[in-house]
Design a protein around this motif. Structure first.
Motif: not given
Length: 340
Positions: A323-335
Motif C-alpha cells: 500500500g505504501s509503495v503504491r501510494a508514494v508512486a501515485r503521488y510522485v506521478g501526480r507531482i
C-alpha cells in the motif's frame, strides 16, 4: 471449504510470524484468531500446509514459520492492499508537495518510503529514453563554447558544455536554437536523433562545423544510457532485521551498493504500473535470496517513466508495504504531471 480454511490458517501464521518473529503453534492460533474450528482441526491443517511446502518447522518441538512459497500464496491471495489512512495521505501530500525540483522530489520520495515501510527504499530517476522534450536552450559561454540544456517533461535537466572549435555568433546561436526547438519540442527523446541528424545541411558551409558539434552533443545526451540512476534510503533499517538473514546481513548490503544491481531490482526495462512482489529465491540477484522486493512504476498519466520500491526481509508486512509503495508512486506521478 477445506481449502479456504487452510488459507485462513496460513494467513494467520504469516500475520503472527511477521508480528512476533516467533514460530507459530496451533495453541496460539486458537487463542489469537477466531478460526471457528477445533485445535485438532488446526493441527491437521498445519500438517497439510507443511506437506504442501507452505510452512516449515525450524526445529523440533517448535511451531511453524512461512516458507517463500507460503508467502507467495499469501501475497497472491490478498483480497486487497492495505489502504493508507487519511492522515497518512495528508502527510505524504504535504511532504512531497514541498519539493522544488526533480532531485528534491526523488530525495523526499525515497526518504518518505523508507520511513513508511521501515525497509530500504529505492527510486529510479525518470529515464530520458522514456521522456519527451519540453525545452532545449543554447547559451553562449564564449566565442567557441556553448552550454546545451535539455529539459524533459519528467523534470530531468541535462547540461553539456560544447566546444564548437569555431566562433559562433549570437545570430547563429538563435537560429540553431529555433530550428532545434521546431523539430523536437514535444517529441520523444528516442526520436530526436532522426529529427535533427540533417540539421547541419540546413546551414551555410562556414556554419556547419559549429552546428555539427552542437547536434552531436545533443545526440549524445539523448542516446547514452548513463543517466539511469537509482537513489536509495533506509539501509540502516536492515540492522533491525539482522536475525532474519542467515549468518549476516552483509551480502544484502553489498548487493545494494551496486548501481546495476539496483537497476535490475527495479526492472530497468519494465514499463508497468502493476505492483510486483518478488519473494526470497524469486530474486535472482546474488545475496538477496533472503529478501523480498516490492516495486511499481510511476510516471506521467498512463506513461510509466521509472520504478520505485522497497527491499526488506521476507518477513515483512506485505499488505502495508504494498500500500505504501503504491501510494508514494501515485503521488510522485501526480507531482511530475503538475510540474509539466
Amino acid at each position: 471449504m477445506v481449502e479456504d480454511r487452510r488459507l485462513a490458517v496460513l494467513r494467520a501464521i504469516v500475520e503472527d510470524y511477521v508480528a512476533t518473529h516467533e514460530p507459530v503453534g496451533s495453541r496460539s492460533l486458537v487463542e489469537r484468531h477466531s478460526l471457528g474450528v477445533s485445535p485438532a482441526t488446526i493441527r491437521n491443517d498445519m500438517a497439510a500446509l507443511e506437506e504442501e511446502g507452505l510452512i516449515a518447522q525450524p526445529h523440533t518441538s517448535a511451531g511453524r514459520v512461512p516458507t517463500d512459497q507460503g508467502y507467495r500464496v499469501f501475497v497472491d491471495r490478498l483480497s486487497q492492499v492495505k489502504p493508507m489512512s487519511a492522515a497518512e495521505r495528508r502527510a505524504i501530500g504535504s511532504f512531497l508537495d514541498g519539493a522544488v525540483d526533480l532531485d528534491d522530489v526523488m530525495q523526499r520520495s525515497v526518504r518518505l518510503l523508507a520511513q513508511l515501510t521501515r525497509q530500504v527504499a529505492l527510486i529510479q530517476y525518470p529515464s530520458l529514453t522514456r521522456s519527451h522534450v519540453r525545452h532545449i536552450e543554447l547559451v553562449g559561454l564564449g566565442p567557441s563554447r556553448v552550454l546545451l540544456v535539455l529539459i524533459a517533461d519528467t523534470g530531468r535537466v541535462e547540461q553539456r558544455v560544447v566546444e564548437t572549435g569555431v566562433a559562433m555568433t549570437d545570430d547563429l546561436l538563435g537560429r540553431l536554437r529555433g530550428r532545434i526547438l521546431e523539430r523536437v519540442t514535444g517529441q520523444r527523446l528516442v526520436d530526436v536523433a532522426d529529427r535533427v541528424s540533417d540539421l547541419p545541411e540546413q546551414f551555410a558551409s562556414d556554419e556547419r562545423p559549429a552546428v555539427t558539434a552542437v547536434v552531436a552533443s545533443l545526440l549524445e545526451t539523448v542516446v547514452e544510457r548513463h543517466e539511469e540512476r537509482v537513489m536509495l534510503a533506509g539501509t540502516a533499517n536492515l540492522a533491525k532485521f539482522g536475525e532474519d538473514f542467515t549468518g549476516t546481513v552483509r551480502p544484502v548490503l553489498e548487493a545494494l551498493e551496486e548501481q546495476m544491481v539496483l537497476l535490475r531490482l527495479l526492472g530497468e526495462s519494465r514499463t508497468t504500473d502493476v505492483l510486483s512482489v518478488r519473494i526470497g529465491h524469486e530474486n535472482e540477484v546474488e545475496g538477496l535470496s533472503a529478501t523480498s522486493v516490492v516495486t511499481v512504476g510511476y510516471g506521467l498519466g498512463d506513461d510509466v517513466v521509472a520504478q520505485l520500491g522497497v527491499v526488506g526481509p521476507t518477513r515483512m508486512d506485505y499488505p502495508g508495504t504494498m500500500g505504501s509503495v503504491r501510494a508514494v508512486a501515485r503521488y510522485v506521478g501526480r507531482i511530475l504531471t503538475e510540474q509539466q
